[in-house]
Design a protein around this motif. Sequence first.
Motif, PDB file in Angstrom:
ATOM      1  N   LEU A 162     -11.704  33.179  64.842  1.00 17.05           N
ATOM      2  CA  LEU A 162     -13.007  33.723  65.227  1.00 17.05           C
ATOM      3  C   LEU A 162     -13.443  34.855  64.294  1.00 17.05           C
ATOM      4  N   ASN A 178     -15.257  40.302  67.818  1.00 14.12           N
ATOM      5  CA  ASN A 178     -15.358  39.494  69.039  1.00 14.12           C
ATOM      6  C   ASN A 178     -15.341  40.389  70.272  1.00 14.12           C
ATOM      7  N   VAL A 185     -19.149  31.941  71.643  1.00 14.25           N
ATOM      8  CA  VAL A 185     -18.381  30.753  71.270  1.00 14.25           C
ATOM      9  C   VAL A 185     -18.581  29.636  72.294  1.00 14.25           C
ATOM     10  N   THR A 225     -15.804  29.835  62.943  1.00 12.80           N
ATOM     11  CA  THR A 225     -17.164  30.203  63.345  1.00 12.80           C
ATOM     12  C   THR A 225     -18.158  29.790  62.253  1.00 12.80           C
ATOM     13  N   ASN A 250     -17.013  23.664  63.888  1.00 11.44           N
ATOM     14  CA  ASN A 250     -17.754  24.906  64.152  1.00 11.44           C
ATOM     15  C   ASN A 250     -17.702  25.176  65.653  1.00 11.44           C
ATOM     16  N   THR A 262     -19.413  34.646  66.195  1.00 10.11           N
ATOM     17  CA  THR A 262     -18.342  35.598  66.496  1.00 10.11           C
ATOM     18  C   THR A 262     -18.559  36.276  67.846  1.00 10.11           C
TER      19      THR A 262
END
Length: 267
Positions: free
Chosen positions: A24, A87, A67, A45, A60, A64
Amino acid sequence: MLTITDDLGSQHIFNQTPKRIISLVPSLTETLYELGLEDQIIGITKFCVHPYHLKSVKINIGGTKKVHIEKIKALNPDIIIANKEENTLEIVESLKDICPVFVTDIVTVEDTLKTITDLGKIFKRTTDAKKWVEKIKFANDDFERFMEAKQWQKAAYLIWREPYMAAGNDTFINEMLKLNRFNNIYEDFEERYPEVEIRKMRIQGDPDLVLLSSEPYPFKEEHAFEIGRVTHHAKTVFVDGEMFSWYGTRLFKAFQYFKALQKRIEE
């Protein structure tokens, strides 16, 4: 079996080496690749743009800050690599039921070296990790020698417009500024990324340099002109945001970039 603690203090126990990785964190995706783990990376990401070809061969899983949980579940990962700044805590907590989430917290060069070392341990790439740690240490020492005779300059590093925002204290960017002997005029502000008024820039620190980052906001010439009208003597300089904000193995390239930047500023 490996027992390792991440940067938020969570202990992780791996009975076998994780084989299915979701990253991530763009800069750590690049680092995983440089450690020879391209085949093990299954999800990234939309901001993981280095190396570029990964975008076309890896799944994909979103951004960030947002998700796709179900898509991550379907990939059946063994480990998810995250970062405290990149994140949100909400994302980290929501993913813990899927698999271990190893959270990094990187502000300094030493933090970067620790992360590379930790990744080497987790994925049994200790030799590759050690090689990168040594390369970065050498480049760091070389750059410090290069900077020995340089004078400190006051600087502002802008990352956003409308509203204008700057990099403040306790950030990786601020550490990179210090390596370049740039005194960050916003270092004493309470926020890590404070909103700023450029018309107050002179009384808030009167910088010699205003650094305009290429990311996350793509500053252009008209913005440099706008800033120059109110800062007067300050020199506006466009800089590569990746070199100031991407940690991991990118730091090795950053030191070479910083040398070129210093020479450009002196012109």
